[in-house]
Design an enzyme around this catalytic site. Structure first.
Site, PDB file in Angstrom:
ATOM      1  N   ARG A 255      79.191 -37.684  -5.990  1.00  0.00           N
ATOM      2  CA  ARG A 255      78.877 -37.029  -7.262  1.00  0.00           C
ATOM      3  C   ARG A 255      79.167 -35.541  -7.157  1.00  0.00           C
ATOM      4  NH1 ARG A 255      73.534 -36.821  -9.804  1.00  0.00           N
ATOM      5  NH2 ARG A 255      72.758 -36.671  -7.676  1.00  0.00           N
TER       6      ARG A 255
ATOM      7  N   ASP B 296      69.499 -35.822   1.455  1.00  0.00           N
ATOM      8  CA  ASP B 296      69.058 -36.293   0.134  1.00  0.00           C
ATOM      9  C   ASP B 296      67.542 -36.359   0.008  1.00  0.00           C
ATOM     10  OD1 ASP B 296      68.900 -38.437   1.885  1.00  0.00           O
ATOM     11  OD2 ASP B 296      69.806 -39.889   0.531  1.00  0.00           O
TER      12      ASP B 296
ATOM     13  N   SER C 168      73.896 -37.154   3.112  1.00  0.00           N
ATOM     14  CA  SER C 168      72.769 -38.049   3.416  1.00  0.00           C
ATOM     15  C   SER C 168      72.974 -38.853   4.691  1.00  0.00           C
ATOM     16  CB  SER C 168      72.542 -38.980   2.226  1.00  0.00           C
ATOM     17  OG  SER C 168      72.375 -38.223   1.061  1.00  0.00           O
TER      18      SER C 168
END
Length: 491
Positions: A92, A210, A157
């Site tokens: 993203r 994350d 992450s």
């Protein structure tokens, strides 16, 4: 008799004795001694806070990685920042405008990360990331004024040994990634080099896990938070720890600087997905071992493989196949879907368990709903499917999913106890994100049942669990904002 944390066995159909016997065995095999697990969890917490892992010890305790984030948002922060979120099947790219007053605006675009990129050379992965940032800025645009520096927070992450707010080397890959030439490299440098190669005028100013981003987002929205947790494709947690308890930082420059500034806490990235890699306390079933053995990281991420969305369905599939092979389910017949690795995902588990929820869309005729899932999603020949088969598959899903939720509760309870909040009398806020939290039936209910067993009813009531939706994008922006503020304060 079934364990009390499972629902009473359905009486909508009579289970053949052999099938019932196998279900009884499974209930026992998947019943976890959560108090023993909690004790070991706390031991690994303390060990990880005290020691830096070596090549010999890296799989013996959670790494408990300092994030160098020492200011938790209050909701008043403002500014416009870019955010990258890499942690699963999609990348993203976001532009986040922090408005203050706990509000924000966001523009975002997702870019699919192919299996080839996940398994190829790390340079190709980061070149793709840089190209995606360029496409975002070109096609979606940005509200940042021309000439103004574009600061980016990078939510990465995966386990990283973080050495600064914008520096950290990759420890190992998880979640299906296995890029070469990456272990031991600084991921911020890899990203910045890729951006520079393509002449993209963006500076990566913060490296964010994350879970840390989820914690920051929860705090921005609620004014405070103790822990951010992910229960989705993978699992991990980050929480606010007293700096004095992070004894491996004793005598370090960051400790000296923190004391001089009056900073007493730091966010710690636990990497709890790697809990009990040595298999000292969690009862691994043969089904867990099968899933682990054919995974890309055998004997790694033991806790994650028992509770995360990437693996729950695969454990369930292996159990269902075991019942087929025992000739007690579907008349001994399987299907291509059921035979395929990862052919039963967590979405199917949710569909199998939804009919047991009162007043749900499928609760009025549960057998019909279950039969539809078995036939349409698992592609079992209708001639081989009995009512008892449908209920048995749903029971298997419940058994595996409940174990996952109860182990998830261990991580939450350990964090409450480690920070002294089991006895503090204060309300503590956990910001959780991920598909299991958001979509999996009875996840929080099952977690809370286990929490009451672990920390008592009074302490459990003080644990507030909130959905920190989209925390990795907002959290990365908040960390970029924090990095900017720290840089300006040092001028």
């Amino acid at each position: 008799m079934s364990p009390s944390h499972l629902l009473p066995l359905s009486n909508l159909a009579e289970f053949p004795p052999k099938l019932k016997k196998e279900l009884d065995i499974l209930e026992t095999d998947f019943d976890v001694p959560i108090k023993d697990v909690l004790e070991r969890f706390l031991w690994e917490y303390k060990k990880g806070l005290a020691e830096l892992p070596t090549e010999e010890t890296r799989d013996t305790f959670m790494p408990m990685i300092p994030t160098y984030i020492q200011a938790i948002p209050t909701g008043t922060e403002s500014g416009t920042f870019l955010a990258l979120d890499l942690g699963g099947t999609n990348l993203r790219v976001c532009e986040v405008t922090l408005l203050g007053d706990s509000k924000w605006k966001m523009k975002q675009q997702k870019y699919k990360v192919s299996t080839a990129l996940k398994m190829g050379d790390v340079k190709d992965l980061f070149d793709y990331i840089a190209t995606s940032v360029d496409q975002f800025l070109t096609q979606i645009g940005t509200t940042i004024e021309e000439g103004q520096e574009l600061l980016l927070g990078f939510t990465f992450s995966f386990p990283v040994a973080q050495t600064g707010i914008a520096a950290g080397t990759l420890i190992n890959w998880t979640k299906g990634f296995e890029c070469s030439n990456a272990i031991g490299k600084d991921v911020v440098q890899l990203l910045q080099s890729a951006l520079n190669r393509k002449h993209i005028h963006v500076k990566c100013s913060a490296l964010v896990n994350d879970t840390c981003g989820t914690l920051m987002a929860m705090a921005y929205e609620q004014g405070s938070a103790l822990c951010g947790g992910i229960f989705g494709t993978g699992t991990n947690g980050a929480y606010v720890e007293k700096l004095d308890n992070i004894t491996k930082l004793k005598g370090s420059k960051i400790e000296e600087e923190s004391k001089a500034k009056g900073l007493e806490h730091m966010v710690v990235n636990t990497e709890w997905g790697a809990f009990d890699n040595e298999r000292t306390v969690m009862p691994f079933t043969v089904f867990d071992s099968r899933v682990d053995r054919i995974s890309i990281n055998p004997r790694k991420q033991a806790f994650e493989k028992m509770i995360s969305g990437m693996y729950l369905g695969e454990v369930t599939r292996n159990v269902v196949l075991h019942l087929v092979d025992k000739q007690v389910l579907f008349k001994g017949f399987s299907s291509k879907s059921l035979n395929a690795h990862y052919g039963l995902d967590t979405a199917i588990m949710s569909a199998l368990e939804a009919p047991s929820i009162p007043n749900s869309e499928t609760s009025s005729d549960p057998l019909r709903a279950l039969r539809k899932v078995v036939i349409d999603s698992l592609n079992i020949n209708p001639d081989y499917v009995t009512d008892a088969d449908c209920l048995a598959v749903a029971r298997v899903s419940e058994i595996v999913g409940t174990r996952g939720a109860r182990l998830s509760a261990v991580a939450i309870a350990a964090t409450v106890i480690q920070t002294g909040h089991d006895k503090s009398g204060e309300t503590v806020k956990f910001g959780l994100d991920g598909s299991l939290v958001e979509f999996y039936p009875r996840f929080e209910e099952r977690v809370r049942v286990a929490l009451r067993e672990l920390i008592g009813e009074e302490a459990e009531k003080r644990v507030q669990i909130g959905l920190a939706k989209d925390g990795s994008g907002i959290g990365a922006a908040l960390c970029a904002q924090a990095a900017k503020a720290m840089a300006e304060a040092s001028l």
